[in-house]
Design a protein around this motif. Structure first.
Motif, PDB file in Angstrom:
ATOM      1  N   ALA A 106       0.826  -1.211   0.000  1.00  0.00           N
ATOM      2  CA  ALA A 106       0.000   0.000   0.000  1.00  0.00           C
ATOM      3  C   ALA A 106       0.860   1.260   0.000  1.00  0.00           C
ATOM      4  O   ALA A 106       0.575   2.222  -0.737  1.00  0.00           O
ATOM      5  CB  ALA A 106      -0.941  -0.015   1.201  1.00  0.00           C
ATOM      6  N   VAL A 107       1.917   1.279   0.810  1.00  0.00           N
ATOM      7  CA  VAL A 107       2.796   2.446   0.861  1.00  0.00           C
ATOM      8  C   VAL A 107       3.433   2.686  -0.502  1.00  0.00           C
ATOM      9  O   VAL A 107       3.483   3.820  -0.995  1.00  0.00           O
ATOM     10  CB  VAL A 107       3.878   2.268   1.952  1.00  0.00           C
ATOM     11  CG1 VAL A 107       4.989   3.297   1.811  1.00  0.00           C
ATOM     12  CG2 VAL A 107       3.253   2.337   3.332  1.00  0.00           C
ATOM     13  N   GLU A 108       3.920   1.624  -1.124  1.00  0.00           N
ATOM     14  CA  GLU A 108       4.551   1.784  -2.439  1.00  0.00           C
ATOM     15  C   GLU A 108       3.532   2.179  -3.500  1.00  0.00           C
ATOM     16  O   GLU A 108       3.843   2.962  -4.402  1.00  0.00           O
ATOM     17  CB  GLU A 108       5.302   0.512  -2.823  1.00  0.00           C
ATOM     18  CG  GLU A 108       6.568   0.388  -1.988  1.00  0.00           C
ATOM     19  CD  GLU A 108       7.185  -1.000  -2.024  1.00  0.00           C
ATOM     20  OE1 GLU A 108       6.501  -1.956  -2.437  1.00  0.00           O
ATOM     21  OE2 GLU A 108       8.354  -1.105  -1.620  1.00  0.00           O
ATOM     22  N   ALA A 109       2.309   1.677  -3.390  1.00  0.00           N
ATOM     23  CA  ALA A 109       1.266   2.053  -4.347  1.00  0.00           C
ATOM     24  C   ALA A 109       0.909   3.533  -4.206  1.00  0.00           C
ATOM     25  O   ALA A 109       0.710   4.232  -5.211  1.00  0.00           O
ATOM     26  CB  ALA A 109       0.027   1.182  -4.151  1.00  0.00           C
ATOM     27  N   VAL A 110       0.847   4.022  -2.971  1.00  0.00           N
ATOM     28  CA  VAL A 110       0.560   5.440  -2.745  1.00  0.00           C
ATOM     29  C   VAL A 110       1.706   6.298  -3.286  1.00  0.00           C
ATOM     30  O   VAL A 110       1.471   7.327  -3.938  1.00  0.00           O
ATOM     31  CB  VAL A 110       0.302   5.723  -1.246  1.00  0.00           C
ATOM     32  CG1 VAL A 110       0.309   7.210  -0.954  1.00  0.00           C
ATOM     33  CG2 VAL A 110      -1.012   5.082  -0.818  1.00  0.00           C
ATOM     34  N   ALA A 111       2.943   5.880  -3.037  1.00  0.00           N
ATOM     35  CA  ALA A 111       4.090   6.625  -3.566  1.00  0.00           C
ATOM     36  C   ALA A 111       4.047   6.653  -5.089  1.00  0.00           C
ATOM     37  O   ALA A 111       4.252   7.711  -5.704  1.00  0.00           O
ATOM     38  CB  ALA A 111       5.398   6.009  -3.074  1.00  0.00           C
ATOM     39  N   LEU A 112       3.780   5.513  -5.701  1.00  0.00           N
ATOM     40  CA  LEU A 112       3.698   5.440  -7.162  1.00  0.00           C
ATOM     41  C   LEU A 112       2.584   6.341  -7.685  1.00  0.00           C
ATOM     42  O   LEU A 112       2.796   7.125  -8.617  1.00  0.00           O
ATOM     43  CB  LEU A 112       3.474   3.997  -7.610  1.00  0.00           C
ATOM     44  CG  LEU A 112       3.230   3.772  -9.099  1.00  0.00           C
ATOM     45  CD1 LEU A 112       4.396   4.279  -9.925  1.00  0.00           C
ATOM     46  CD2 LEU A 112       2.969   2.292  -9.375  1.00  0.00           C
ATOM     47  N   ALA A 113       1.409   6.252  -7.086  1.00  0.00           N
ATOM     48  CA  ALA A 113       0.287   7.085  -7.526  1.00  0.00           C
ATOM     49  C   ALA A 113       0.620   8.564  -7.352  1.00  0.00           C
ATOM     50  O   ALA A 113       0.313   9.380  -8.240  1.00  0.00           O
ATOM     51  CB  ALA A 113      -0.971   6.719  -6.744  1.00  0.00           C
ATOM     52  N   GLY A 114       1.258   8.906  -6.245  1.00  0.00           N
ATOM     53  CA  GLY A 114       1.633  10.293  -6.008  1.00  0.00           C
ATOM     54  C   GLY A 114       2.603  10.811  -7.045  1.00  0.00           C
ATOM     55  O   GLY A 114       2.467  11.945  -7.528  1.00  0.00           O
ATOM     56  N   VAL A 115       3.576  10.006  -7.412  1.00  0.00           N
ATOM     57  CA  VAL A 115       4.546  10.433  -8.425  1.00  0.00           C
ATOM     58  C   VAL A 115       3.864  10.573  -9.785  1.00  0.00           C
ATOM     59  O   VAL A 115       4.119  11.535 -10.518  1.00  0.00           O
ATOM     60  CB  VAL A 115       5.742   9.448  -8.504  1.00  0.00           C
ATOM     61  CG1 VAL A 115       6.642   9.773  -9.682  1.00  0.00           C
ATOM     62  CG2 VAL A 115       6.542   9.478  -7.212  1.00  0.00           C
ATOM     63  N   VAL A 116       2.980   9.647 -10.116  1.00  0.00           N
ATOM     64  CA  VAL A 116       2.268   9.725 -11.394  1.00  0.00           C
ATOM     65  C   VAL A 116       1.410  11.003 -11.450  1.00  0.00           C
ATOM     66  O   VAL A 116       1.406  11.718 -12.459  1.00  0.00           O
ATOM     67  CB  VAL A 116       1.399   8.461 -11.620  1.00  0.00           C
ATOM     68  CG1 VAL A 116       0.453   8.651 -12.806  1.00  0.00           C
ATOM     69  CG2 VAL A 116       2.293   7.248 -11.839  1.00  0.00           C
ATOM     70  N   ILE A 117       0.725  11.289 -10.360  1.00  0.00           N
ATOM     71  CA  ILE A 117      -0.100  12.496 -10.305  1.00  0.00           C
ATOM     72  C   ILE A 117       0.774  13.748 -10.352  1.00  0.00           C
ATOM     73  O   ILE A 117       0.483  14.699 -11.089  1.00  0.00           O
ATOM     74  CB  ILE A 117      -1.000  12.486  -9.062  1.00  0.00           C
ATOM     75  CG1 ILE A 117      -2.054  11.382  -9.197  1.00  0.00           C
ATOM     76  CG2 ILE A 117      -1.657  13.848  -8.853  1.00  0.00           C
ATOM     77  CD1 ILE A 117      -2.787  11.072  -7.916  1.00  0.00           C
ATOM     78  N   ALA A 118       1.859  13.748  -9.579  1.00  0.00           N
ATOM     79  CA  ALA A 118       2.754  14.910  -9.568  1.00  0.00           C
ATOM     80  C   ALA A 118       3.377  15.125 -10.945  1.00  0.00           C
ATOM     81  O   ALA A 118       3.595  16.270 -11.361  1.00  0.00           O
ATOM     82  CB  ALA A 118       3.850  14.717  -8.509  1.00  0.00           C
ATOM     83  N   ARG A 119       3.662  14.056 -11.637  1.00  0.00           N
ATOM     84  CA  ARG A 119       4.259  14.154 -12.980  1.00  0.00           C
ATOM     85  C   ARG A 119       3.385  14.981 -13.910  1.00  0.00           C
ATOM     86  O   ARG A 119       3.885  15.738 -14.739  1.00  0.00           O
ATOM     87  CB  ARG A 119       4.469  12.751 -13.557  1.00  0.00           C
ATOM     88  CG  ARG A 119       5.167  12.751 -14.897  1.00  0.00           C
ATOM     89  CD  ARG A 119       5.377  11.306 -15.367  1.00  0.00           C
ATOM     90  NE  ARG A 119       6.155  11.293 -16.574  1.00  0.00           N
ATOM     91  CZ  ARG A 119       5.639  11.346 -17.806  1.00  0.00           C
ATOM     92  NH1 ARG A 119       4.327  11.410 -17.960  1.00  0.00           N
ATOM     93  NH2 ARG A 119       6.412  11.330 -18.860  1.00  0.00           N
ATOM     94  N   ARG A 120       2.088  14.841 -13.741  1.00  0.00           N
ATOM     95  CA  ARG A 120       1.158  15.593 -14.598  1.00  0.00           C
ATOM     96  C   ARG A 120       1.245  17.099 -14.346  1.00  0.00           C
ATOM     97  O   ARG A 120       0.890  17.900 -15.220  1.00  0.00           O
ATOM     98  CB  ARG A 120      -0.261  15.095 -14.382  1.00  0.00           C
ATOM     99  CG  ARG A 120      -0.405  13.636 -14.793  1.00  0.00           C
ATOM    100  CD  ARG A 120      -1.754  13.080 -14.457  1.00  0.00           C
ATOM    101  NE  ARG A 120      -2.746  13.622 -15.363  1.00  0.00           N
ATOM    102  CZ  ARG A 120      -4.037  13.605 -15.149  1.00  0.00           C
ATOM    103  NH1 ARG A 120      -4.516  13.089 -14.040  1.00  0.00           N
ATOM    104  NH2 ARG A 120      -4.876  14.102 -16.031  1.00  0.00           N
TER     105      ARG A 120
END
Length: 123
Positions: A106-120
């Motif tokens: 879950a922690v890694e999924a949140v980090a991944l989602a956060g980076v994907v969102i921030a990338r935008r």
């Protein structure tokens, strides 16, 4: 405003990752005891320091660099690293289900989602 939030998020995530690097490099015994994976030999210590340290350091440095430079291209590795970590954890979970692995996924999924969102939000 979105760009400021994205860049701030990446810096915070990058700094936390670099702190993890420092823990792995300089307090490996504490990390190992917390995770239940103490290194039984000097070779194992070297492997954990090298592999985990490299993972966290690369993530942290590139996340911070992307934020400072406002360059989304620098986020390829910070997206791939947690994605591959999740894949490895899912394989481990499939082979020997351990509920303790789920919070880490879950922690890694949140980090991944956060980076994907921030990338935008970056140029």
């Amino acid at each position: 405003m979105g760009k400021v939030i994205a860049r701030g998020f990446l810096v915070v995530l990058g700094v936390l990752s670099l702190l993890n690097t420092a823990l792995v490099w300089f307090a490996l015994d504490r990390v190992g005891m917390r995770l239940g994976t103490p290194a039984p030999t000097p070779l194992a210590e070297s492997t954990l320091r090298g592999d985990l340290g490299a993972h966290f350091a690369m993530f942290g440095v590139l996340a911070i660099a992307a934020a400072i430079r406002d360059d989304r291209r620098l986020l390829l590795a910070p997206m791939l690293l947690p994605a591959l970590a999740i894949a490895g954890r899912l394989i481990s979970y499939a082979l020997s289900p351990a509920p303790a692995a789920l919070p880490l996924i879950a922690v890694e999924a949140v980090a991944l989602a956060g980076v994907v969102i921030a990338r935008r939000g970056l140029s």
